[in-house]
Design a protein around this motif. Structure first.
Motif, PDB file in Angstrom:
ATOM      1  N   ALA A   1     -49.908  -4.365  35.038  1.00  0.00           N
ATOM      2  CA  ALA A   1     -48.736  -5.085  34.976  1.00  0.00           C
ATOM      3  C   ALA A   1     -47.736  -4.679  36.208  1.00  0.00           C
ATOM      4  CB  ALA A   1     -47.807  -5.164  33.737  1.00  0.00           C
ATOM      5  N   ILE A   2     -47.091  -5.164  36.788  1.00  0.00           N
ATOM      6  CA  ILE A   2     -46.019  -4.932  37.925  1.00  0.00           C
ATOM      7  C   ILE A   2     -44.955  -4.491  37.243  1.00  0.00           C
ATOM      8  CG2 ILE A   2     -44.930  -5.365  40.174  1.00  0.00           C
ATOM      9  CD1 ILE A   2     -47.295  -7.189  40.675  1.00  0.00           C
ATOM     10  N   GLN A   3     -44.378  -3.300  37.582  1.00  0.00           N
ATOM     11  CA  GLN A   3     -43.004  -2.785  37.207  1.00  0.00           C
ATOM     12  C   GLN A   3     -41.873  -3.731  37.592  1.00  0.00           C
ATOM     13  OE1 GLN A   3     -41.623   1.074  38.086  1.00  0.00           O
ATOM     14  NE2 GLN A   3     -40.470   1.248  36.231  1.00  0.00           N
ATOM     15  N   LYS A   4     -41.001  -4.207  37.107  1.00  0.00           N
ATOM     16  CA  LYS A   4     -39.854  -4.948  37.394  1.00  0.00           C
ATOM     17  C   LYS A   4     -38.534  -3.919  36.977  1.00  0.00           C
ATOM     18  CE  LYS A   4     -41.329  -9.586  37.862  1.00  0.00           C
ATOM     19  NZ  LYS A   4     -40.798 -10.868  37.581  1.00  0.00           N
ATOM     20  N   LEU A   5     -37.475  -3.946  37.706  1.00  0.00           N
ATOM     21  CA  LEU A   5     -36.363  -3.505  37.402  1.00  0.00           C
ATOM     22  C   LEU A   5     -35.645  -4.298  36.411  1.00  0.00           C
ATOM     23  CD1 LEU A   5     -34.366  -1.106  38.161  1.00  0.00           C
ATOM     24  CD2 LEU A   5     -33.047  -2.835  39.747  1.00  0.00           C
ATOM     25  N   LYS A   6     -35.371  -3.745  35.016  1.00  0.00           N
ATOM     26  CA  LYS A   6     -34.775  -4.493  34.153  1.00  0.00           C
ATOM     27  C   LYS A   6     -33.343  -4.256  34.248  1.00  0.00           C
ATOM     28  CE  LYS A   6     -38.661  -4.255  30.720  1.00  0.00           C
ATOM     29  NZ  LYS A   6     -38.900  -5.910  30.921  1.00  0.00           N
ATOM     30  N   ILE A   7     -32.442  -5.249  34.202  1.00  0.00           N
ATOM     31  CA  ILE A   7     -31.312  -5.247  34.686  1.00  0.00           C
ATOM     32  C   ILE A   7     -30.112  -6.141  33.844  1.00  0.00           C
ATOM     33  CG2 ILE A   7     -31.235  -7.323  36.679  1.00  0.00           C
ATOM     34  CD1 ILE A   7     -29.295  -5.164  38.539  1.00  0.00           C
TER      35      ILE A   7
ATOM     36  N   LYS B   1     -25.410   6.528  30.867  1.00  0.00           N
ATOM     37  CA  LYS B   1     -26.675   6.144  30.145  1.00  0.00           C
ATOM     38  C   LYS B   1     -27.870   6.059  30.980  1.00  0.00           C
ATOM     39  CE  LYS B   1     -24.812   4.870  26.286  1.00  0.00           C
ATOM     40  NZ  LYS B   1     -25.227   5.350  24.945  1.00  0.00           N
ATOM     41  N   ASN B   2     -27.673   6.768  32.052  1.00  0.00           N
ATOM     42  CA  ASN B   2     -28.674   7.043  33.087  1.00  0.00           C
ATOM     43  C   ASN B   2     -29.538   5.669  33.826  1.00  0.00           C
ATOM     44  OD1 ASN B   2     -30.779   8.976  34.239  1.00  0.00           O
ATOM     45  ND2 ASN B   2     -32.209   8.235  33.020  1.00  0.00           N
ATOM     46  N   LEU B   3     -28.298   4.781  33.917  1.00  0.00           N
ATOM     47  CA  LEU B   3     -28.714   3.667  34.654  1.00  0.00           C
ATOM     48  C   LEU B   3     -28.199   3.446  36.071  1.00  0.00           C
ATOM     49  CD1 LEU B   3     -26.952   1.545  31.749  1.00  0.00           C
ATOM     50  CD2 LEU B   3     -29.659   1.808  32.166  1.00  0.00           C
ATOM     51  N   HIS B   4     -29.088   2.949  36.900  1.00  0.00           N
ATOM     52  CA  HIS B   4     -28.654   2.646  38.288  1.00  0.00           C
ATOM     53  C   HIS B   4     -27.474   1.584  38.238  1.00  0.00           C
ATOM     54  CE1 HIS B   4     -32.374   4.656  39.571  1.00  0.00           C
ATOM     55  NE2 HIS B   4     -33.091   3.862  39.029  1.00  0.00           N
TER      56      HIS B   4
ATOM     57  N   ALA C   1     -35.246  -2.802  45.290  1.00  0.00           N
ATOM     58  CA  ALA C   1     -36.433  -1.901  45.738  1.00  0.00           C
ATOM     59  C   ALA C   1     -36.146  -0.419  46.103  1.00  0.00           C
ATOM     60  CB  ALA C   1     -36.726  -2.515  47.326  1.00  0.00           C
ATOM     61  N   ALA C   2     -34.732  -0.176  46.251  1.00  0.00           N
ATOM     62  CA  ALA C   2     -34.560   1.280  46.280  1.00  0.00           C
ATOM     63  C   ALA C   2     -34.545   1.854  44.883  1.00  0.00           C
ATOM     64  CB  ALA C   2     -33.087   1.600  46.593  1.00  0.00           C
ATOM     65  N   CYS C   3     -34.363   1.166  43.936  1.00  0.00           N
ATOM     66  CA  CYS C   3     -34.258   1.718  42.410  1.00  0.00           C
ATOM     67  C   CYS C   3     -35.758   2.258  42.320  1.00  0.00           C
ATOM     68  CB  CYS C   3     -33.803   0.834  41.444  1.00  0.00           C
ATOM     69  SG  CYS C   3     -31.932   0.515  41.584  1.00  0.00           S
ATOM     70  N   LEU C   4     -36.529   0.986  42.532  1.00  0.00           N
ATOM     71  CA  LEU C   4     -38.131   1.128  41.867  1.00  0.00           C
ATOM     72  C   LEU C   4     -39.032   2.082  42.595  1.00  0.00           C
ATOM     73  CD1 LEU C   4     -38.822  -2.733  41.257  1.00  0.00           C
ATOM     74  CD2 LEU C   4     -38.523  -0.836  39.476  1.00  0.00           C
TER      75      LEU C   4
ATOM     76  N   LEU D   1     -30.577   4.321  49.725  1.00  0.00           N
ATOM     77  CA  LEU D   1     -29.826   2.972  49.582  1.00  0.00           C
ATOM     78  C   LEU D   1     -29.510   2.763  51.260  1.00  0.00           C
ATOM     79  CD1 LEU D   1     -27.685   3.731  46.622  1.00  0.00           C
ATOM     80  CD2 LEU D   1     -29.393   1.820  46.885  1.00  0.00           C
ATOM     81  N   PRO D   2     -29.068   1.563  51.577  1.00  0.00           N
ATOM     82  CA  PRO D   2     -28.734   1.163  52.909  1.00  0.00           C
ATOM     83  C   PRO D   2     -27.312   1.356  53.080  1.00  0.00           C
ATOM     84  CG  PRO D   2     -28.693  -0.808  51.525  1.00  0.00           C
ATOM     85  CD  PRO D   2     -29.371   0.257  50.778  1.00  0.00           C
ATOM     86  N   MET D   3     -26.646   2.219  52.404  1.00  0.00           N
ATOM     87  CA  MET D   3     -25.079   2.502  52.583  1.00  0.00           C
ATOM     88  C   MET D   3     -24.715   3.660  51.722  1.00  0.00           C
ATOM     89  SD  MET D   3     -23.190  -0.434  50.860  1.00  0.00           S
ATOM     90  CE  MET D   3     -24.052  -1.894  51.701  1.00  0.00           C
ATOM     91  N   LYS D   4     -23.864   4.307  52.267  1.00  0.00           N
ATOM     92  CA  LYS D   4     -23.496   5.722  51.389  1.00  0.00           C
ATOM     93  C   LYS D   4     -22.170   5.316  50.637  1.00  0.00           C
ATOM     94  CE  LYS D   4     -24.499   8.642  55.532  1.00  0.00           C
ATOM     95  NZ  LYS D   4     -23.973   9.516  56.614  1.00  0.00           N
ATOM     96  N   LEU D   5     -22.293   5.948  49.489  1.00  0.00           N
ATOM     97  CA  LEU D   5     -21.360   5.657  48.354  1.00  0.00           C
ATOM     98  C   LEU D   5     -19.982   5.911  48.870  1.00  0.00           C
ATOM     99  CD1 LEU D   5     -20.966   4.127  45.459  1.00  0.00           C
ATOM    100  CD2 LEU D   5     -21.215   6.650  44.436  1.00  0.00           C
TER     101      LEU D   5
END
Length: 352
Positions: free
Chosen positions: A2-8, A93-96, A303-306, A311-315
């Motif tokens: 199974a391919i991992q998916k980002l559950k959002i 909650k340790n979430l992206h 893609a960055a999370c998985l 990330l393409p920009m700085k916070l």
């Protein structure tokens, strides 16, 4: 295998929140929208029709949504006033987190909390950075094709909405510079470099079509100028009274040339020739102009999370953009020019 998916989970199902939810549901192959939250019964009714049939669990309580089994990330498209609170709760909650712009009115607190959790991907959604035209313009500037970039003229102009939406919205939006020009400020930090330091800030505005904005100290048209210590200048125009549609344009002027993006706005490449003249249609709203940028944003965040890639920009740029926007809003309301020293510290100049 199974391919991992980002559950959002999607927080907020308003104008922008709906777009994020549908993009993660239908146009982000590596993500799976599993939950959505809104405190608004009308928005939840929309969710029951457009999300629930596809396995998305709906919540009217944000704290409950971020406890959804297996949740890995949230996309926040709620009111600006709760962006910070909801982003921090998700990180706890340790979430992206992908948070819609502006990051918040308390952005430095968000940046500080994110630094405590470097394993999490926390990004502010400045959609123009994901637009093909802006990326092409940046590439040309980055390759030195226009010499040293020195002036930016950038605008965010919405089609006039007589419904009263933007009047009610002004109660918590942070003002036109924070809500609208923050996009243009972010582009400035991208094209000029995020190390630029403001030297002076000034702004002026009018209430041309929505005088009711006075009770919120806001305007329907405003211009602002930011002078930077390294000899660069940014000029911003924001408006909510365009009669013809959305018109977001940017020019970056350098010592050997310039690049422009969307200075002749058009919906597509069709011109209609008729006895009354020649008609070129323009997008009615931001989604008509930046719809695909939102899709690209969703896919790159996923893609960055998985893949645990940058990330393409700085916070901290998102925080800096809000701070400059807040100073512009202050200059707009007070009519006073604001000054800063070379370290970025605000200073008061003698009035002669």
């Amino acid at each position: 295998m199974a391919i991992q998916k980002l559950k959002i989970g999607a927080a907020g199902l308003g104008r922008v929140g709906k777009r994020h939810a549908l993009n993660f549901l239908n146009r982000t192959p590596r993500a799976e929208l599993v939950a959505a939250f809104s405190p608004d019964p009308a928005e939840l009714a929309w969710g029951k029709e457009h999300l629930e049939p596809y396995g998305v669990t709906l919540y009217d309580d944000y704290d409950k949504m971020i406890q959804h089994p297996g949740l890995m990330a949230v996309v926040i498209g709620t009111a600006t006033s709760v962006h910070a609170e909801e982003t921090i709760k998700a990180m706890e909650k340790n979430l992206h987190v992908l948070c819609e712009k502006p990051l918040s009115t308390d952005c430095r607190k968000v940046v500080a909390e994110a630094k405590k959790r470097p394993h999490l991907k926390v990004m502010c959604g400045f959609s123009r950075r994901f637009d093909d035209s802006f990326r092409d313009a940046f590439d040309k500037v980055d390759r030195g094709l226009i010499g040293r970039p020195s002036i930016i003229r950038s605008q965010t102009c919405d089609k006039h909405d007589p419904s009263g939406f933007y009047i009610a919205y002004a109660a918590w939006s942070g003002g036109v510079f924070v809500d609208m020009s923050v996009h243009d400020i972010d582009l400035t930090l991208w094209f000029f470099g995020d190390d630029v330091i403001p030297k002076s800030i000034t702004a002026h505005g009018i209430r041309a079509v929505q005088p009711e904005l006075e009770k919120y100290n806001d305007y329907d048209n405003a211009v602002g100028i930011v002078e930077f210590h390294d000899g660069k200048i940014a000029y911003y125009y924001c408006s909510r009274m365009m009669a013809h549609g959305q018109e977001d344009t940017t020019e970056v002027i350098g010592t050997e040339g310039k690049v422009s993006v969307n200075t002749n706005p058009q919906r597509n490449f069709v011109n209609y020739y008729h006895p009354g003249g020649i008609t070129r249609e323009v997008p009615a709203d931001f989604s008509g102009r930046f719809g695909m940028a939102f899709v690209q944003e969703a896919n790159e965040f996923t893609a960055a999370c998985l893949d645990d890639t940058p990330l393409p920009m700085k916070l901290h740029n998102a925080a800096k953009a809000v701070e400059i926007g807040s100073y512009l809003q202050e200059a707009l309301v007070t009519g006073k020019q604001i000054h800063f020293d070379e370290s970025g510290r605000r200073v008061e100049k003698a009035q002669l």
